[in-house]
Scaffold this active site. Structure first.
Site, mmCIF file in Angstrom:
data_model
loop_
_atom_site.group_PDB
_atom_site.id
_atom_site.type_symbol
_atom_site.label_atom_id
_atom_site.label_comp_id
_atom_site.label_asym_id
_atom_site.label_seq_id
_atom_site.Cartn_x
_atom_site.Cartn_y
_atom_site.Cartn_z
ATOM 1 N N LEU A 1 0.832 -1.201 0.000
ATOM 2 C CA LEU A 1 0.000 0.000 0.000
ATOM 3 C C LEU A 1 0.871 1.258 0.000
ATOM 4 O O LEU A 1 1.102 1.861 1.047
ATOM 5 C CB LEU A 1 -0.907 -0.042 1.241
ATOM 6 C CG LEU A 1 -2.231 0.706 1.174
ATOM 7 C CD1 LEU A 1 -3.082 0.384 2.385
ATOM 8 C CD2 LEU A 1 -2.077 2.183 0.999
ATOM 9 N N GLU B 1 1.483 4.351 -2.928
ATOM 10 C CA GLU B 1 1.372 4.872 -4.285
ATOM 11 C C GLU B 1 2.714 5.367 -4.812
ATOM 12 O O GLU B 1 3.023 5.231 -6.000
ATOM 13 C CB GLU B 1 0.339 6.000 -4.344
ATOM 14 C CG GLU B 1 -1.110 5.515 -4.239
ATOM 15 C CD GLU B 1 -1.517 5.121 -2.825
ATOM 16 O OE1 GLU B 1 -0.770 5.431 -1.877
ATOM 17 O OE2 GLU B 1 -2.580 4.494 -2.658
ATOM 18 N N GLN C 1 -5.743 3.585 -7.076
ATOM 19 C CA GLN C 1 -7.099 3.095 -6.797
ATOM 20 C C GLN C 1 -8.185 4.168 -6.936
ATOM 21 O O GLN C 1 -9.262 3.893 -7.447
ATOM 22 C CB GLN C 1 -7.120 2.473 -5.401
ATOM 23 C CG GLN C 1 -8.227 1.482 -5.197
ATOM 24 C CD GLN C 1 -7.938 0.580 -4.009
ATOM 25 O OE1 GLN C 1 -8.196 0.961 -2.873
ATOM 26 N NE2 GLN C 1 -7.411 -0.596 -4.254
ATOM 27 N N PHE C 2 -7.884 5.364 -6.464
ATOM 28 C CA PHE C 2 -8.737 6.535 -6.688
ATOM 29 C C PHE C 2 -7.783 7.692 -6.969
ATOM 30 O O PHE C 2 -6.715 7.762 -6.359
ATOM 31 C CB PHE C 2 -9.563 6.880 -5.438
ATOM 32 C CG PHE C 2 -10.736 5.966 -5.206
ATOM 33 C CD1 PHE C 2 -12.013 6.321 -5.642
ATOM 34 C CD2 PHE C 2 -10.572 4.757 -4.552
ATOM 35 C CE1 PHE C 2 -13.093 5.475 -5.417
ATOM 36 C CE2 PHE C 2 -11.653 3.908 -4.336
ATOM 37 C CZ PHE C 2 -12.917 4.266 -4.773
ATOM 38 N N ASP D 1 -7.870 10.501 -5.979
ATOM 39 C CA ASP D 1 -7.648 11.215 -4.712
ATOM 40 C C ASP D 1 -6.417 10.677 -3.985
ATOM 41 O O ASP D 1 -5.885 11.345 -3.097
ATOM 42 C CB ASP D 1 -8.858 11.040 -3.801
ATOM 43 C CG ASP D 1 -10.172 11.282 -4.524
ATOM 44 O OD1 ASP D 1 -10.789 12.317 -4.280
ATOM 45 O OD2 ASP D 1 -10.566 10.437 -5.350
ATOM 46 N N ILE E 1 -3.563 9.785 -5.388
ATOM 47 C CA ILE E 1 -2.377 9.899 -6.247
ATOM 48 C C ILE E 1 -1.310 10.775 -5.596
ATOM 49 O O ILE E 1 -0.143 10.758 -5.999
ATOM 50 C CB ILE E 1 -2.786 10.459 -7.634
ATOM 51 C CG1 ILE E 1 -1.779 10.019 -8.705
ATOM 52 C CG2 ILE E 1 -2.973 11.971 -7.612
ATOM 53 C CD1 ILE E 1 -2.279 10.202 -10.125
ATOM 54 N N PHE E 2 -1.683 11.502 -4.546
ATOM 55 C CA PHE E 2 -0.759 12.499 -4.012
ATOM 56 C C PHE E 2 0.499 11.929 -3.357
ATOM 57 O O PHE E 2 1.560 12.535 -3.444
ATOM 58 C CB PHE E 2 -1.503 13.474 -3.100
ATOM 59 C CG PHE E 2 -2.603 14.181 -3.845
ATOM 60 C CD1 PHE E 2 -2.344 14.860 -5.020
ATOM 61 C CD2 PHE E 2 -3.917 14.129 -3.412
ATOM 62 C CE1 PHE E 2 -3.348 15.479 -5.743
ATOM 63 C CE2 PHE E 2 -4.941 14.743 -4.128
ATOM 64 C CZ PHE E 2 -4.647 15.423 -5.291
ATOM 65 N N PRO E 3 0.440 10.761 -2.698
ATOM 66 C CA PRO E 3 1.702 10.202 -2.209
ATOM 67 C C PRO E 3 2.676 9.886 -3.354
ATOM 68 O O PRO E 3 3.866 9.717 -3.116
ATOM 69 C CB PRO E 3 1.270 8.914 -1.489
ATOM 70 C CG PRO E 3 -0.162 9.151 -1.106
ATOM 71 C CD PRO E 3 -0.727 9.997 -2.211
ATOM 72 N N HIS F 1 -13.052 10.425 -2.473
ATOM 73 C CA HIS F 1 -13.293 9.422 -3.514
ATOM 74 C C HIS F 1 -14.034 10.070 -4.673
ATOM 75 O O HIS F 1 -14.815 9.417 -5.359
ATOM 76 C CB HIS F 1 -14.101 8.232 -2.969
ATOM 77 C CG HIS F 1 -13.422 7.450 -1.893
ATOM 78 N ND1 HIS F 1 -13.375 7.865 -0.592
ATOM 79 C CD2 HIS F 1 -12.722 6.277 -1.923
ATOM 80 C CE1 HIS F 1 -12.704 6.980 0.143
ATOM 81 N NE2 HIS F 1 -12.296 6.010 -0.645
HETATM 82 C C1 LIG Z 1 -3.336 6.624 0.130
HETATM 83 C C2 LIG Z 1 -4.433 5.626 -0.014
HETATM 84 N N1 LIG Z 1 -4.299 4.626 -0.898
HETATM 85 C C3 LIG Z 1 -5.281 3.714 -1.060
HETATM 86 C C4 LIG Z 1 -6.435 3.785 -0.342
HETATM 87 C C5 LIG Z 1 -7.548 2.756 -0.533
HETATM 88 N N2 LIG Z 1 -7.641 1.876 0.626
HETATM 89 C C6 LIG Z 1 -8.488 2.130 1.630
HETATM 90 S S1 LIG Z 1 -8.320 1.051 2.908
HETATM 91 C C7 LIG Z 1 -7.093 0.207 2.099
HETATM 92 C C8 LIG Z 1 -6.462 -0.981 2.751
HETATM 93 C C9 LIG Z 1 -5.996 -0.688 4.134
HETATM 94 O O1 LIG Z 1 -5.515 -1.851 4.739
HETATM 95 P P1 LIG Z 1 -4.986 -1.823 6.236
HETATM 96 O O2 LIG Z 1 -4.037 -0.683 6.402
HETATM 97 O O3 LIG Z 1 -4.459 -3.163 6.562
HETATM 98 O O4 LIG Z 1 -6.251 -1.475 7.121
HETATM 99 P P2 LIG Z 1 -7.588 -2.335 7.332
HETATM 100 O O5 LIG Z 1 -8.568 -1.848 6.318
HETATM 101 O O6 LIG Z 1 -7.231 -3.765 7.162
HETATM 102 O O7 LIG Z 1 -8.040 -1.997 8.708
HETATM 103 C C10 LIG Z 1 -6.840 0.772 0.864
HETATM 104 C C11 LIG Z 1 -5.847 0.281 -0.116
HETATM 105 C C12 LIG Z 1 -6.537 4.861 0.561
HETATM 106 N N3 LIG Z 1 -7.625 5.042 1.316
HETATM 107 N N4 LIG Z 1 -5.534 5.762 0.704
#
Ligand SMILES: Cc1ncc(C[n+]2csc(CCOP(=O)(O)OP(=O)(O)O)c2C)c(N)n1
Ligand SMILES: Cc1ncc(C[n+]2csc(CCOP(=O)(O)OP(=O)(O)O)c2C)c(N)n1
Ligand SMILES: [Mg+2]
Ligand SMILES: [Mg+2]
Lengths: 325, 388, 325, 388
Positions: A58, A60, A82-83, A85, A87-89, A129
């Site tokens: 996880l 970006e 994924q969204f 929104d 993309i900033f990292p 989003h």
């Molecule tokens: C910067 C960013 N990238 C992608 C997402 C989309 N997204 C939301 S929750 C998630 C997974 C998070 O997993 P975890 O940190 O293990 O937390 P959990 O949901 O399992 O509690 C993703 C990829 C996001 N919200 N923010």
């Protein structure tokens, strides 16, 4: 020809190009087994395996930074954010690195890659989003920016983008991911970048739009034709940058009037650039003040999203006012 | 496989109170070295490199040093705008570059022109870059020391700290996916371990087991910030633990130790073992760059201690114990290099500036209408009065 | 009154406010003992100690993320980003977090902080020590953006910015850090945000500029006055967003002509927004096409930087053409 | 001080080949627990909490569970747009919140509505947030479950992964600079350890020794990505080593273990010891959110194993061994909660939408001219036809 929605058409383009060119690969969060949170990459993992359809950690910045390295090597990565929104990292890797690689290395290195990412509102996604950050990338020399409005263009533009030698931001209007349907040829074809399309001819007012807002513009065009006999010329920009300015200027020379519609906040949005270009290229043809119909200058709200977006209810009066000016 | 972790965690909650490793002795405590104080190689550690290789490393290090010194002078004279060099860090750069195989790729930070020259870039091309003239491979578009060397399997320098690490991982990953036998290395300073790129690069490298050697030049300083303020750990190597990436610390002023350590990591990576993090203990003898005056923040005494650990002196002594270097040879090397530099500077200064046209090329593969229009406006318009 | 340059004036403002308000602190790379790479924070470490003048690890995202936490707590952090080219690793924290905190929390949390950062070209910094990213922040609702051109304004605006309740991007034009000198009152005073200043009156053409380019505009104004008798009205914007549009509109109503000058690339730069606003507010007063004189749409080049920048040689012909149109 | 490192490095170059901890038994191997299989507390580990506290934790966990289930139903019925819950993770959330002192601050991820209610937010306010109505403290501006609770020393949820960690560190650092006796905690998932924010937050916390408790809910999944694909380490706790931050792993489904571990870290921080990283071993029993269908990527069998380790069942058994919970009490609790939820849903659904004016407020402290203008345009203009 098959009827497809946007999700299917983009999926088809990816599959086709991955079959044709083994340098092409997909990477991102959840793009693998599950096929992306919008299912755009569905089935690719099964066909191409985990070396070409890669679930990443996880991060970006890592997705884009690694994709840049892959592109420098000679692959054709198609990373997914994924969204848009989120993309900033990866913003630093995109604007400081990908955008400048060719230039700064005197042409030794190039960075062909397509960053696919869902964009825009309309799915009740609230602040994070729903955003439309295209202007930030259009402001950055070295990047190309694409936003299709329908399945045919989505497939053809994506194939062009992957074959392009420069980094491309490919924004997918998620509001019409499944709602926009149409006939799509099965095999290989491309829609060239930087060619806008006049999707409705008219002589009273020119409207420039792209992505999901195109449908709102077309609805308004019908509405004002019926109610006021106003004939709207509607241009689907398709590639936002480098822009096909000729098509717009030609239309404005005919209509003398221009309205730009976009979801992003008004201030410093791409609408300002388009209208300024028209001021520079067609000032003496303008018979009415150029007009923007855009998202408001607030963060994207949740409950009031239909009041935030520049939908038909706001486009229609803008067309009437501009045409009558 | 020589690679193991030199890291030890400090469970007391950070390195506060731990005395800073501000002398070579403290900095290198517990780390294996090859070249001993008396100049001989420790037989137990000696990688037994061919003498010709060791001598060519000496030649390269001396040239690097002399080029560095000349560039500082040129900057002081206002003839170039900027220089960022490797004074005192030559062994970390040259020996690591030498340990890479021909098919391997180097992703530079900004102090590694020595590695670029080692890889074969003509000195003239480097000086053209320093002057930003029309012959510069980067076309005068970037600051001095922002060179590019694709023909030499050498990346493109950019200023933002850390970005090259993730790219090096991506490049190596691509090669691995293509079953192409190559390893990448990425240079970075200990300050850069705080950047998000370090985190991402290390994590991706660990998860995808990319053939990447992460070369951390711990030179004690990130501009004015001392290394002990970058991290609460005792070492930077132990950061490898967070990523499942093997890590090792190495005497960065010991050419043989650097070569041996990096070579082992390259072979480990090439054999499918994945990435290694190497912390090279060295010291930035100069200011951060020609823009910096380190007297504002560091004690001269600290620098003095490190001058004695100069990697050139150590290698020279080693070569002398081998009877492989005479004073006359050394003097000749220096004289030849001086002459070569002089000629390069003259040619670089005499070369024309990049053309106005060149400013508009290479933004994209093909020039779009708006850049053609801007190019015309620029070329047909008036030129600026001289500035600076 | 003392003569000061920009560096001294900003330093003076910081010192003054840190003495007056113990919630104010400075953090960033090299801001401590050495006083910043441009010496803007020089001496503050000695006076206020390492708890209020903090050298951080090399991580812009950490600097801004931590500063946001401090602001939420109730402090008034003034983080420094060493060059505005290096603000991108902090982009997510700025645009997704600082900009939206008040709004998204229904006003419970606020995020008052001033991000100081040197901006622009003219110091032979090439791609990565020269850029002007203001448009990216102006496009983001919730942020304020300031860029002073002289020591008096720099001090007065910085004091206003630190006392403001919203996050402010404070861009310091490094090209004139030492070159711009002027009388600065010793004690406390403020220059209010969102008030532009007419720094030269004229009736033939309006020019809007800020930061270092103001001096180029003034030189061109003198040049065209002498050579063509053209009287240029020059507006120093000072606060870029929220913009003082009234002052510009009033001027354009008088001159009928407007030129905007900025260093950032032309496309989607702030110039487009200003000209579009004028199109919206004063279309019928325009007697000539609105004009932009800006950096080209290329990465910022090193050797040719004076050919890249919109300096006097490019402003002068634009003034003449616009005035004569 | 109970905090120590549970981390072990894997020097072989990543955890590839190490079997994934996909069962509760494998996941918790070697980790101390308090509540044993038979429901009794291990006397050697028991923190000996007042029975009233343990019971109130049970009450809160049951309420959290019931609210969660109801929200999923409401989403399926199209009455709310979205929900992201804590099914199976209630112990990590409730016991950690309970271990914070009243003056401490909680920085949430997005699964922690249970902690917010524990901290005192009225259930009605939470439901108003879920419906985004005019009474929502966040004014209906954000998605459901993006709540805000400043009066309860509770942060503001945002979607971008990780940002709250760095902010929690900054907040704690500010308090430390002001000699204010408070500790902050930040919740995040194991996926978020890959984000740059984790790196920066941990590094700043380590260097500046901020009083921060970093609460990593390792629930096995980041949407569809299993935890073993996030990192090549065997554990997430061992990442603390890279920052000089003490770290510990904890049975996240054991209320007493979580409380004890977090409490120790809070006390350590309050005493000036600095940050702690806590990896709470748990499992996401539901899909990622109501938008997700986990059958596309995970085996039902894996979930089954974890259902047996349900933290509610464990705590209930413990209370039963203490003779502190009758079936009648439990049934009453559930009935009361159901009634309470029902009333809240009704009120939330009946409440008006936020006003158009509210859309333009709070972008800045004072509304600038352009927003006043846009507000007027919006209010005086036509309203949209119904969408969705
Ligand atoms: C910067 C960013 N990238 C992608 C997402 C989309 N997204 C939301 S929750 C998630 C997974 C998070 O997993 P975890 O940190 O293990 O937390 P959990 O949901 O399992 O509690 C993703 C990829 C996001 N919200 N923010
Ligand atoms: C993202 C970013 N932030 C800040 C800078 C300014 N900067 C250039 S070098 C440097 C210090 C780097 O220190 P270190 O990583 O130890 O490398 P060294 O210079 O010691 O070799 C800083 C802060 C930059 N170039 N990029
Ligand atoms: Mg360093
Ligand atoms: Mg998780």
């Amino acid at each position: 020809m098959t009827e497809m929605n946007m999700v299917q058409a983009i999926n088809d383009a990816l599959r086709l190009e991955m079959r044709r060119d083994d340098r092409v690969l997909v990477l991102g969060e959840d793009v693998g087994k599950v096929g992306g949170v919008f299912r755009v990459t569905q089935g690719l993992y099964d066909e191409f395996g985990e070396d070409r359809v890669i679930d990443t950690p996880l991060a970006e910045g890592g997705i884009i930074g690694a994709a840049i390295g892959m592109a420098l090597y000679g692959l054709r990565p198609v990373p997914e954010i994924q969204f848009s929104d989120f993309i900033f990292p990866a913003f630093d890797q995109i604007v400081s690195e990908a955008a400048k690689y060719r230039y700064r290395s005197g042409g030794e290195y190039t960075c062909p890659m397509v960053i696919r990412t869902p964009v825009g509102g309309g799915i009740r996604g609230g602040h994070y989003h729903s955003q439309s950050p295209e202007a930030l990338f259009i402001h950055t020399p070295g990047l190309k920016v694409v936003c299709p409005s329908n399945p045919y263009d989505a497939k053809g533009l994506l194939l062009s983008a992957i074959r392009d030698e420069d980094p491309v931001l490919f924004f997918e209007p998620k509001r019409v991911y499944r709602a926009a349907k149409g006939e799509v040829p099965e095999g290989d074809y491309t829609v060239p970048l930087s060619e806008a399309k006049v999707v409705r001819e008219g002589k009273h007012v020119t409207v420039v739009a792209w992505g999901a807002m195109l449908y709102e513009v077309l609805a308004s065009a019908e509405e004002v034709a019926a109610s006021h006999g106003i004939e709207t010329e509607v241009i689907d920009l398709r590639t936002l940058w480098p822009i096909d300015l000729d098509t717009i200027v030609e239309s404005v020379k005919k209509t003398g009037r221009i309205v730009v519609v976009h979801e992003a906040p008004k201030t410093c949005g791409f609408g300002a650039e388009i209208l300024t270009l028209i001021g520079e290229k067609a000032f003496l043809h303008l018979e009415a003040p150029p007009v923007r119909v855009t998202g408001w200058d607030t963060p994207f709200p949740y409950t009031l999203e239909t009041d935030y977006l520049p939908l038909q209810h706001r486009i229609t009066p803008a067309l009437i006012e501009t045409a009558k000016f | 496989m020589q690679v193991d972790s030199g890291g030890q965690n400090n469970h007391g909650g950070g390195a506060h109170g731990v005395p800073a490793p501000r002398t070579p002795e403290a900095s290198l405590a517990g780390i294996a070295r090859v070249i001993r104080d008396d100049g001989t190689a420790d037989p137990a550690e000696d990688p037994r490199l061919p003498l010709a290789l060791v001598k060519s490393l000496y030649v390269a290090m001396v040239r690097t040093r002399l080029i560095d010194e000349r560039l500082v002078t040129l900057q002081r004279q206002g003839r170039i705008g900027f220089h960022i060099g490797s004074l005192g860090e030559e062994a970390t750069i040259l020996a690591s570059a030498a340990a890479m195989r021909p098919q391997d790729w180097i992703f530079p930070c900004y102090r590694e022109f020595g590695a670029l020259l080692w890889r074969g870039m003509p000195l003239q091309a480097y000086f053209d870059n320093m002057f930003g003239n029309a012959n510069d491979p980067a076309k005068g578009r970037q600051m001095p020391d922002h060179y590019t060397g694709k023909p030499y399997h050498f990346g493109s320098v950019s200023s933002p700290i850390g970005t090259q690490m993730t790219q090096a991982v991506g490049f190596a990953w691509a090669a691995k996916l293509r079953k192409d036998d190559l390893v990448t290395s990425a240079y970075f300073g200990e300050g850069a371990t705080s950047s998000s790129e370090f985190h991402t690069a290390m994590n991706f490298a660990g998860v995808f087991k990319t053939p990447t050697v992460m070369l951390c030049r711990n030179n004690g300083w990130a501009i004015s910030v001392p290394s002990e303020k970058q991290s609460a750990t005792r070492t930077f190597a132990e950061k490898g633990i967070a990523y499942g990436v093997p890590a090792v610390r190495c005497d960065g002023n010991d050419v043989l130790a650097v070569y041996k350590t990096v070579r082992a990591a390259v072979e480990f990576a090439a054999a499918g073992g994945g990435p290694t993090l190497i912390e090279l203990m060295t010291y930035r003898l100069s200011g951060h760059s020609t823009s910096d005056d380190p007297r504002a923040y560091r004690a001269e005494g600290e620098v003095e201690g490190w001058r004695k650990a100069d990697p050139l002196l150590r290698l020279r002594k080693h070569l002398e114990t081998l009877g492989a270097l005479t004073d006359a040879e050394d003097a000749q090397l220096r004289a030849d290099t001086d002459a070569e530099i002089k000629a390069c500077v003259e040619a670089a200064e005499a070369a024309p500036k990049p053309s106005l046209e060149s400013m508009f090329e290479g933004v994209y593969a093909e020039k779009p209408w708006h850049l053609r229009e801007q190019e015309r406006e620029c070329i047909e318009g008036p030129r600026p009065k001289a500035h600076h």
